[in-house]
Design a protein around this motif. Structure first.
Motif, PDB file in Angstrom:
ATOM      1  N   GLN A 139       1.850  15.684 -16.235  1.00 22.06           N
ATOM      2  CA  GLN A 139       2.399  16.891 -15.470  1.00 22.06           C
ATOM      3  C   GLN A 139       1.642  17.422 -14.152  1.00 22.06           C
ATOM      4  O   GLN A 139       2.264  17.976 -13.381  1.00 22.06           O
ATOM      5  N   VAL A 140       0.375  17.326 -14.259  1.00 21.09           N
ATOM      6  CA  VAL A 140      -0.413  17.718 -13.223  1.00 21.09           C
ATOM      7  C   VAL A 140       0.046  16.966 -11.967  1.00 21.09           C
ATOM      8  O   VAL A 140       0.039  17.730 -10.825  1.00 21.09           O
ATOM      9  N   ILE A 141       0.018  15.722 -12.224  1.00 24.43           N
ATOM     10  CA  ILE A 141       0.249  14.680 -11.055  1.00 24.43           C
ATOM     11  C   ILE A 141       1.689  14.809 -10.453  1.00 24.43           C
ATOM     12  O   ILE A 141       1.788  15.087  -9.314  1.00 24.43           O
ATOM     13  N   GLU A 142       2.773  14.840 -11.366  1.00 23.23           N
ATOM     14  CA  GLU A 142       3.834  15.295 -11.120  1.00 23.23           C
ATOM     15  C   GLU A 142       4.323  16.600 -10.297  1.00 23.23           C
ATOM     16  O   GLU A 142       4.982  16.576  -9.218  1.00 23.23           O
ATOM     17  N   ARG A 143       3.683  17.705 -10.866  1.00 28.74           N
ATOM     18  CA  ARG A 143       3.908  18.925 -10.237  1.00 28.74           C
ATOM     19  C   ARG A 143       3.327  18.600  -8.746  1.00 28.74           C
ATOM     20  O   ARG A 143       3.972  19.289  -7.577  1.00 28.74           O
ATOM     21  N   HIS A 144       1.915  18.104  -8.317  1.00 28.16           N
ATOM     22  CA  HIS A 144       1.566  17.842  -7.041  1.00 28.16           C
ATOM     23  C   HIS A 144       2.454  17.164  -6.388  1.00 28.16           C
ATOM     24  O   HIS A 144       2.975  17.419  -5.162  1.00 28.16           O
ATOM     25  N   LEU A 145       2.926  15.800  -6.703  1.00 28.15           N
ATOM     26  CA  LEU A 145       3.811  14.861  -6.032  1.00 28.15           C
ATOM     27  C   LEU A 145       5.013  15.559  -5.409  1.00 28.15           C
ATOM     28  O   LEU A 145       5.806  15.061  -4.646  1.00 28.15           O
ATOM     29  N   GLU A 146       5.623  16.712  -6.315  1.00 28.10           N
ATOM     30  CA  GLU A 146       6.908  17.245  -6.038  1.00 28.10           C
ATOM     31  C   GLU A 146       6.785  17.769  -4.593  1.00 28.10           C
ATOM     32  O   GLU A 146       7.763  17.739  -4.044  1.00 28.10           O
ATOM     33  N   ARG A 147       5.635  18.150  -4.082  1.00 26.22           N
ATOM     34  CA  ARG A 147       5.676  18.656  -2.736  1.00 26.22           C
ATOM     35  C   ARG A 147       4.748  17.972  -1.779  1.00 26.22           C
ATOM     36  O   ARG A 147       5.163  17.857  -0.566  1.00 26.22           O
ATOM     37  N   HIS A 148       3.875  16.855  -2.294  1.00 25.09           N
ATOM     38  CA  HIS A 148       3.095  16.265  -1.329  1.00 25.09           C
ATOM     39  C   HIS A 148       3.239  14.644  -1.438  1.00 25.09           C
ATOM     40  O   HIS A 148       2.263  14.187  -0.990  1.00 25.09           O
ATOM     41  N   ALA A 149       4.235  14.160  -2.141  1.00 25.46           N
ATOM     42  CA  ALA A 149       4.309  12.645  -2.309  1.00 25.46           C
ATOM     43  C   ALA A 149       4.255  12.057  -0.785  1.00 25.46           C
ATOM     44  O   ALA A 149       3.747  10.965  -0.523  1.00 25.46           O
ATOM     45  N   GLY A 150       4.914  12.660   0.073  1.00 24.48           N
ATOM     46  CA  GLY A 150       5.178  12.247   1.579  1.00 24.48           C
ATOM     47  C   GLY A 150       3.825  11.984   2.251  1.00 24.48           C
ATOM     48  O   GLY A 150       3.578  11.268   3.406  1.00 24.48           O
ATOM     49  N   THR A 151       2.561  12.440   1.730  1.00 30.97           N
ATOM     50  CA  THR A 151       1.395  12.844   2.472  1.00 30.97           C
ATOM     51  C   THR A 151       0.655  11.496   1.843  1.00 30.97           C
ATOM     52  O   THR A 151      -0.664  11.590   2.584  1.00 30.97           O
ATOM     53  N   VAL A 152       0.804  11.013   0.936  1.00 31.33           N
ATOM     54  CA  VAL A 152       0.028   9.930   0.310  1.00 31.33           C
ATOM     55  C   VAL A 152       0.287   8.668   0.934  1.00 31.33           C
ATOM     56  O   VAL A 152       1.312   7.899   0.801  1.00 31.33           O
ATOM     57  N   ARG A 153      -0.840   8.113   1.487  1.00 34.55           N
ATOM     58  CA  ARG A 153      -0.769   6.799   1.991  1.00 34.55           C
ATOM     59  C   ARG A 153      -1.930   5.787   1.234  1.00 34.55           C
ATOM     60  O   ARG A 153      -1.595   4.707   1.128  1.00 34.55           O
ATOM     61  N   ARG A 154      -2.758   6.593   0.656  1.00 34.54           N
ATOM     62  CA  ARG A 154      -3.627   5.695  -0.182  1.00 34.54           C
ATOM     63  C   ARG A 154      -4.260   6.585  -1.385  1.00 34.54           C
ATOM     64  O   ARG A 154      -4.764   7.681  -1.247  1.00 34.54           O
ATOM     65  N   ALA A 155      -4.022   5.961  -2.423  1.00 32.66           N
ATOM     66  CA  ALA A 155      -4.612   6.947  -3.744  1.00 32.66           C
ATOM     67  C   ALA A 155      -5.207   6.279  -4.685  1.00 32.66           C
ATOM     68  O   ALA A 155      -5.230   4.997  -4.589  1.00 32.66           O
ATOM     69  N   VAL A 156      -6.090   6.707  -5.401  1.00 33.62           N
ATOM     70  CA  VAL A 156      -6.957   6.093  -6.671  1.00 33.62           C
ATOM     71  C   VAL A 156      -6.733   6.948  -7.678  1.00 33.62           C
ATOM     72  O   VAL A 156      -6.926   8.045  -7.801  1.00 33.62           O
ATOM     73  N   ASP A 157      -6.823   6.089  -8.992  1.00 32.38           N
ATOM     74  CA  ASP A 157      -6.978   6.593 -10.316  1.00 32.38           C
ATOM     75  C   ASP A 157      -8.295   6.058 -10.824  1.00 32.38           C
ATOM     76  O   ASP A 157      -8.373   5.251 -11.178  1.00 32.38           O
ATOM     77  N   ILE A 158      -9.317   7.253 -11.109  1.00 31.14           N
ATOM     78  CA  ILE A 158     -10.435   6.863 -11.569  1.00 31.14           C
ATOM     79  C   ILE A 158     -10.584   6.753 -13.065  1.00 31.14           C
ATOM     80  O   ILE A 158     -10.340   8.110 -13.569  1.00 31.14           O
ATOM     81  N   GLY A 159     -11.020   5.802 -13.585  1.00 34.51           N
ATOM     82  CA  GLY A 159     -10.923   5.553 -15.132  1.00 34.51           C
ATOM     83  C   GLY A 159      -9.398   5.606 -15.710  1.00 34.51           C
ATOM     84  O   GLY A 159      -8.834   6.300 -16.421  1.00 34.51           O
ATOM     85  N   CYS A 160      -8.682   4.601 -15.169  1.00 34.43           N
ATOM     86  CA  CYS A 160      -7.190   4.542 -15.252  1.00 34.43           C
ATOM     87  C   CYS A 160      -6.649   4.593 -16.832  1.00 34.43           C
ATOM     88  O   CYS A 160      -5.542   4.714 -16.840  1.00 34.43           O
ATOM     89  N   GLY A 161      -7.296   3.625 -17.606  1.00 32.20           N
ATOM     90  CA  GLY A 161      -6.935   3.617 -18.726  1.00 32.20           C
ATOM     91  C   GLY A 161      -5.863   2.786 -18.890  1.00 32.20           C
ATOM     92  O   GLY A 161      -5.722   1.550 -18.224  1.00 32.20           O
ATOM     93  N   SER A 162      -4.623   3.181 -19.481  1.00 37.64           N
ATOM     94  CA  SER A 162      -3.315   2.388 -19.405  1.00 37.64           C
ATOM     95  C   SER A 162      -2.888   2.333 -18.009  1.00 37.64           C
ATOM     96  O   SER A 162      -1.694   1.480 -18.025  1.00 37.64           O
ATOM     97  N   GLY A 163      -3.326   3.123 -16.958  1.00 35.47           N
ATOM     98  CA  GLY A 163      -2.559   3.192 -15.639  1.00 35.47           C
ATOM     99  C   GLY A 163      -1.652   4.197 -15.605  1.00 35.47           C
ATOM    100  O   GLY A 163      -1.133   4.323 -14.357  1.00 35.47           O
ATOM    101  N   ALA A 164      -1.522   5.117 -16.414  1.00 37.74           N
ATOM    102  CA  ALA A 164      -0.388   6.284 -16.338  1.00 37.74           C
ATOM    103  C   ALA A 164      -0.405   6.832 -15.066  1.00 37.74           C
ATOM    104  O   ALA A 164       0.857   7.094 -14.476  1.00 37.74           O
ATOM    105  N   GLY A 165      -1.549   7.327 -14.711  1.00 35.00           N
ATOM    106  CA  GLY A 165      -1.655   8.152 -13.461  1.00 35.00           C
ATOM    107  C   GLY A 165      -1.273   7.369 -12.328  1.00 35.00           C
ATOM    108  O   GLY A 165      -0.487   7.876 -11.362  1.00 35.00           O
ATOM    109  N   ALA A 166      -1.739   6.108 -12.058  1.00 35.10           N
ATOM    110  CA  ALA A 166      -1.591   5.114 -10.836  1.00 35.10           C
ATOM    111  C   ALA A 166      -0.122   4.813 -10.829  1.00 35.10           C
ATOM    112  O   ALA A 166       0.487   4.553  -9.825  1.00 35.10           O
TER     113      ALA A 166
END
Length: 329
Positions: A139-166
């Motif tokens: 929910q934290v990630i989705e809320r941010h991406l609702e407004r800023h998805a277009g600005t993301v060219r390179r991202a990283v999920d630290i301690g990804c686990g299942s990879g859900a965030g990535a």
């Protein structure tokens, strides 16, 4: 850091001694596709609620695929079709349980995604956890991406686990490079499986301790680190430090040096509250007060994993709260 060709042509960065994706990984992707086509859905809940459900009368053995892969219940061979059993065998996830069988992998749904993670109970040192924290993190990630998805060219999920965030970032930002980092080989394996199942070729699993040996800056850094005090110090659960916030603070420190101009850190974690005080917030204030960055800190849930307070290591803790830090470079 070495590279190899992963599932569906996906490059993966391997840990020392890692042989890369196997036939079993591909079979696990096929199992996920089969479950998706069958309409499979399951919401992962807290370990305590999971235990209560499994202890109810009639829930000792599985009656359907959701019991097998959602509730981690043992099943009789004749309960599944030969095709289903062969898929599980090929994926190398079966464990004998007396005259019954159990799956070492669970599957849970997150929006349109289906994610493989470790079976219940998650006792192993390299267990890959997925549960209510994952949904709050999403929910934290989705809320941010609702407004800023277009600005993301390179991202990283630290301690990804299942990879859900990535996966969520890769899904919302198809043109972005998304690196999923972990020191847990099983987490990297399942992240690769989950990315291949979702058809996300822009998600790259990578072996790394924090951001070590990973080059460049990032427009978006996300993390959902372990924050519990675990006497066994299991990687998926133990946060380190006096009250479990050690790893969360290390992630903040690492991110401050690797955010691109205008970049954002999204950190979801838990805090052990003592005498009405938030020691994690106090540590953040000391670190960030003199730095040229903007940040917001909020409490998402005031009381999570209350059963942990019965343990001696939490003798001074009033409650454990779920919190989110949003930091802009």
């Amino acid at each position: 850091m070495t590279t190899s060709e992963g599932l569906a042509g996906l490059p993966t960065f391997d840990a020392p001694g890692d042989k890369g994706p196997s036939n079993a990984d591909q079979a696990l992707v096929e199992l996920g596709r089969y479950l998706s086509s069958a309409g499979y859905q399951h919401v992962a809940i807290t370990p305590l609620s999971h235990a209560h459900n499994n202890q109810r009368s009639g829930n000792g053995t599985a009656r359907d695929l959701r019991d097998i892969f959602g509730w981690s219940r043992p099943f009789r061979r004749e309960m599944v079709t030969p095709f289903e059993f062969e898929l599980m065998q090929s994926a190398e996830i079966l464990t004998a349980h007396g005259e019954l069988w159990r799956s070492r992998v669970r599957w849970s749904t997150l929006g349109t995604l289906l994610c493989a993670h470790s079976a219940y109970p998650t006792d192993a040192a390299e267990a890959v956890f997925f549960g209510p924290d994952t949904y709050r993190f999403a929910q934290v990630i989705e809320r941010h991406l609702e407004r800023h998805a277009g600005t993301v060219r390179r991202a990283v999920d630290i301690g990804c686990g299942s990879g859900a965030g990535a996966l969520l970032i890769g899904q919302a930002c198809p043109a972005a490079e998304v690196v999923a980092l972990d020191i847990n080989r099983q987490a990297l394996r399942l992240t690769g499986v989950n990315a291949a199942l979702a058809g996300l070729e822009n998600v790259v699993p990578a072996y790394s301790n924090l951001l070590q040996d990973v080059e460049g800056d990032f427009d978006l850094i996300v993390a959902n680190p372990p924050y519990m005090l675990d006497p066994q110090q299991r990687a998926y659960r133990h946060g380190g430090g006096r009250l479990g916030a050690g790893l969360s603070l290390k992630i903040v420190d690492a991110a401050l040096n690797r955010l691109a101009p205008g970049g954002t850190l999204l950190l979801y974690t838990g805090v052990a509250m003592v005498n009405g005080r938030d020691p994690f917030l106090q540590a953040l204030q000391q670190r960030l007060s003199s730095l040229p960055c903007a940040w917001r800190y909020r409490e998402l849930d005031p009381d999570v994993f209350g059963e942990e307070l019965l343990k001696p290591v939490y003798s001074e803790v009033e409650r454990i709260a779920a919190v989110a830090l949003t930091l802009h470079a």
